[in-house]
Structures are given as structure tokens and as C-alpha cells.
Design a protein around this motif. Structure first.
Motif: not given
Length: 98
Positions: A28, A31-32, A35, A37
């Protein structure tokens, strides 16, 4: 460091306490980071049950990741996050799970 240059990368190292292992927390977190970037680093489980997150990037992006770690949408149950800020190290090619 009063007038820190917001365009210079920094490193934040965060230790996340709570029920954060075996709940997909590292996936998780990665992934954050992807996201948001612009962040590189890693997340890993520690032997004492905490998850360590090391992120390098612009301060605003690192702050966004910290907000997510402290937010309501994390897997498991976060009881606290401690972080220290430092200069970047050798750098990381991407954001990985260790």
C-alpha cells in the motif's frame, strides 16, 4: 535550516507503529509513493513489528506520503508514525519493497 530550498530533494525516514505487518502495508505504501510521483526509496518490515519507510524526493511529496501514512485509509491499524528528516543519501533508483 530556516529557508530550506523547496526544490532540493530531501530524505524522510518514518517508522510506523501499530498492526502494520501482514496486512499489505508495504504494498500500500509503495502504491501511494508511486501515485504521488517523484519519490524513491523503500519500505520494509522491522523485527519489532514496525514498518520502516524511507523516501527521497521534494519535501512536499515526502509530506504527502507522511499524510497518507497517518491517514484513515491505511491497511491494518496505525498507532503512530515517527519521522526524521535528513539530507539525501546515495539515492535509490525507484521505490521498492524490501
Amino acid at each position: 535550516m530556516h529557508d530550506h530550498d523547496s526544490s532540493r530533494p530531501v530524505r524522510v525516514t518514518a517508522w510506523v507503529r501499530g498492526r502494520v505487518q501482514q496486512v499489505g502495508f508495504r504494498w500500500w505504501t509503495r502504491a501511494r509513493a508511486l501515485e504521488i510521483g517523484g519519490l524513491t526509496g523503500y519500505t520494509s518490515n522491522l523485527g519489532d513489528g514496525r514498518v520502516q519507510v524511507v523516501a527521497e524526493g521534494l519535501r512536499a511529496e515526502c509530506e504527502q506520503l507522511l499524510v497518507a501514512l497517518r491517514g484513515p485509509d491505511t491497511p491494518g491499524q496505525v498507532s503512530g508514525v515517527t519521522e526524521i528528516w535528513s539530507a539525501t543519501g546515495e539515492g535509490y533508483p525507484d521505490f521498492v519493497i524490501r
